[in-house]
Enzyme design. Structure first.
Site, short mmCIF file in Angstrom:
data_model
loop_
_atom_site.label_atom_id
_atom_site.label_comp_id
_atom_site.label_asym_id
_atom_site.label_seq_id
_atom_site.Cartn_x
_atom_site.Cartn_y
_atom_site.Cartn_z
N GLY A 199 0.74 -1.23 0.14
CA GLY A 199 -0.12 0.12 -0.06
C GLY A 199 0.82 1.24 0.08
CB ILE A 200 -0.01 4.53 1.30
CG1 ILE A 200 -1.28 4.76 0.63
CG2 ILE A 200 0.80 5.75 1.48
CD1 ILE A 200 -2.37 5.65 1.15
CG ASP A 209 2.03 -4.74 17.20
OD1 ASP A 209 1.63 -3.55 17.22
OD2 ASP A 209 1.46 -5.69 17.87
CE1 TYR A 244 -7.83 5.49 9.14
CE2 TYR A 244 -9.39 7.21 8.03
CZ TYR A 244 -8.11 6.63 8.15
OH TYR A 244 -7.08 7.01 7.20
CE LYS A 262 -5.21 7.49 9.81
NZ LYS A 262 -3.52 7.16 10.02
N1 LIG Z 1 -5.76 4.73 1.33
C1 LIG Z 1 -6.18 5.87 1.76
O1 LIG Z 1 -7.22 6.26 1.26
C2 LIG Z 1 -5.95 6.78 2.83
C3 LIG Z 1 -6.55 8.21 3.22
C4 LIG Z 1 -5.99 8.79 4.39
C5 LIG Z 1 -4.85 8.27 5.00
N2 LIG Z 1 -4.50 7.01 4.76
C6 LIG Z 1 -3.70 6.39 5.81
O2 LIG Z 1 -2.19 6.07 5.24
C7 LIG Z 1 -1.82 5.00 5.90
C8 LIG Z 1 -1.57 3.93 4.76
O3 LIG Z 1 -2.90 3.63 3.89
P1 LIG Z 1 -2.97 2.29 3.21
O4 LIG Z 1 -4.15 2.47 2.56
O5 LIG Z 1 -1.91 1.89 2.60
O6 LIG Z 1 -3.75 1.57 4.56
P2 LIG Z 1 -3.74 -0.03 4.82
O7 LIG Z 1 -4.58 -0.41 5.87
O8 LIG Z 1 -3.77 -0.85 3.27
O9 LIG Z 1 -2.11 -0.50 5.08
C9 LIG Z 1 -1.70 0.00 6.66
C10 LIG Z 1 -0.38 -1.14 6.82
O10 LIG Z 1 -0.16 -0.86 8.30
C11 LIG Z 1 0.06 -2.12 8.77
N3 LIG Z 1 -0.05 -2.32 10.23
C12 LIG Z 1 -1.35 -2.36 10.62
N4 LIG Z 1 -1.33 -2.70 12.18
C13 LIG Z 1 0.03 -2.48 12.38
C14 LIG Z 1 0.85 -2.51 13.52
N5 LIG Z 1 0.02 -2.65 14.72
N6 LIG Z 1 2.31 -2.38 13.48
C15 LIG Z 1 2.85 -2.20 12.39
N7 LIG Z 1 2.04 -2.11 11.19
C16 LIG Z 1 0.67 -2.35 11.16
C17 LIG Z 1 -0.66 -3.14 7.97
O11 LIG Z 1 -0.02 -4.40 8.07
C18 LIG Z 1 -0.47 -2.36 6.56
O12 LIG Z 1 0.60 -2.97 5.95
C19 LIG Z 1 -2.72 4.69 6.78
O13 LIG Z 1 -2.09 5.34 8.12
C20 LIG Z 1 -3.87 5.29 6.49
O14 LIG Z 1 -4.93 5.39 7.73
C21 LIG Z 1 -4.96 6.05 3.92
#
Ligand SMILES: NC(=O)c1ccc[n+]([C@@H]2O[C@H](COP(=O)([O-])OP(=O)(O)OC[C@H]3O[C@@H](n4cnc5c(N)ncnc54)[C@H](O)[C@@H]3O)[C@@H](O)[C@H]2O)c1
Length: 252
Positions: A17-18, A61, A156, A160
């Protein structure tokens, strides 16, 4: 010249992901990177190593103080410094949209624990090294939903919103140490998990895009310019700020 040459960055939640895009972009700008996730983010490590980047991959974690202090210790032992922390790990991509009174207490606690306390634990673990260097950049990840008050994700959005307050207050505490704390608030981004999450059906995404000045879907790459700016010396007189990167849906 690469803007992050000689810098060392840590990216949490970098398995996919991001977070994976952030890690690749930091390495491309010359930073050595420690990437972490719940499981060792091997695919991202291979992708960075294939470009010739300096990388280590660890399981960490973010809710475990011991786990994140090991992550920082391993980074410093391998690369000698820790300049940039990207607090990306979060619970988002797999969440279902639901009315607030259908969110269980345990789901609420899980989201708060990873999204809020996780950033706190990582900051606490890395700051002693940044203080010793007299320099550091912490980049937190909030969300545009905070400023829109988006419904159906109350845990959520609340978590945030906390990240925005965390960014401001921590910036004041760490400014005297030369540590900058800023935040990116992305709009909806078509990350790996968002693309397969039934919550984000085509019509829901289209309604979201319609609120933007720039009417198109966002990809992880759309965040990278802001990420590098907040990680590099270009932003050294900026702290406590949250930059919304959402194609002009929220304006503040
Ligand atoms: N995708 C969107 O539209 C969006 C928009 C705004 C903000 N965000 C934020 O950007 C970030 C990444 O987004 P994404 O869409 O790739 O999210 P995602 O949920 O696909 O990925 C999050 C990652 O965090 C990891 N993770 C979860 N719990 C964990 C823990 N306890 N310890 C370590 N790692 C852990 C997961 O394994 C995963 O790889 C997140 O913080 C999300 O809230 C995303």
């Amino acid at each position: 010249m690469a803007r992050l040459a000689g810098r060392v960055a840590l990216v949490t939640g970098a398995a996919q992901g991001i977070g994976a895009s952030y890690a690749l972009a930091l390495a491309k700008e010359g930073a050595a990177v420690c990437i972490s996730d719940i499981r060792v983010p091997e695919e991202t490590r291979e992708a960075i190593a294939a470009t010739g980047g300096h990388v280590i991959a660890v399981a960490a974690d973010v809710t475990s103080p011991g786990s994140v202090s090991d992550m920082v210790a391993e980074t410093v032992s391998r690369f000698g410094r820790a300049d940039i922390l990207i607090n990306n790990a979060g619970l988002f991509g797999n969440l279902a949209l639901k009315p607030f009174d259908q969110i269980s207490s345990s789901e609420w606690d899980a989201v708060m624990s990873v999204n809020v306390r996780g950033s706190f634990e990582c900051a606490k673990a890395v700051v002693p090294q940044m203080r010793a260097q007299g320099y550091g950049k912490i980049v937190n990840i909030a969300s545009g939903t905070v400023f829109k008050g988006s419904p159906m994700l109350l845990h959520y959005v609340t978590s945030k919103a906390a990240v925005v307050g965390f960014t401001r207050a921590l910036a004041r505490e760490l400014g005297p140490d030369g540590i900058r704390v800023n935040c990116i608030a992305p709009g909806l981004v078509m990350s790996d998990n968002v693309k397969v999450n039934p919550a984000w059906a085509a019509d829901v995404v289209a309604n979201n895009v319609a609120t933007r000045a720039l009417k198109r879907e966002a990809q992880p790459e759309d965040l990278l310019g802001t990420l590098i700016y907040l990680s590099a010396a270009d932003s050294d007189f900026l702290t406590g700020q949250t930059i919304v990167v959402d194609g002009g849906s929220v304006m503040h």
